[in-house]
Motif scaffolding. Sequence first.
Motif: not given
Length: 312
Positions: A147-170
Amino acid sequence: MDVLSSILLQTNRYVSPIIMIFGTFSNICNLLIFSSRILRSNPCSKYFFFQAIINLCYLYFTVLFQLLGDGYNFDIKLKSYIICKLFYYFASVIRQCSAFFLLLVCLDRYASSLSSSTSIFKKINQKEIVKYIILITIILSLILYIHGPIIFDLINIQIGPTFFILVCAISNSDLNLFTSVHLTLVYTILTPSLMLLFGLLTLRNVVKRRQQILPSEIDKTLRRQRGRQMIRLMIVQTFIFIIFVLPLTVACFISSFVPITKINQIMQINLVKLASIFAYFNMINSLYLNTFTSTIYRREGLKILKFVWRDK
């Protein structure tokens, strides 16, 4: 940078290289010792041998990638969504495979301690089927984390008003819960529990057999010395495995039951990564534990050292 991220960065920079150095030395020594003429005929030694190969793969795949990503901000996983998916899949498979090989050692020692030759577990102790058991173990590890390759992906997480961080997560909270529970049950609870169960059953059988020894059987008992030494190695490694996997168990429980928000998702990811560093020690400690607990292991190690020194 929050405190947890700072701890993760410093731990990766200074602890991970030490783990890789000592782990490489430990597992290469295990490969040499468990392939020696005295030990290689024992099915248990074959499981230790293949575990050393798997551990080296883990060190130079998972640990190295995490060191570059979390320690020096060179995260290869973020270069492609395919790399992101495959990294967590193979990292999980290799980690589980290493644990399964230690479980096979426990099963093998339990089978060798049985007095009945008709038990189904006794077949595990036969040299002829070891290669098939190893193949099945690898295939099972591949299936368990499919199931790992299906559910993990690159996502942008917003941690501030204008600041995003790219992570490999679910990104999905339900899938994140499933993954955390799956890892907790399979790797940190079920596998160690089976190791402990078969370890205790082996000890019980060994104690029973010792009580039944007659004076005329002393010579036969001495021939079992190698088997008893393998049992000692198995018991010590099982307990150490459980100790180093406990932080990951706690981190997975927290990830399972704390609701995901944009802020705490980063904290949960970092917490699991930090706890995983403790689990790294299960990939490097076998040489040092084996040397401390086994006379035969020390003797074979000294033979190899003398051979290398003589060639120089």
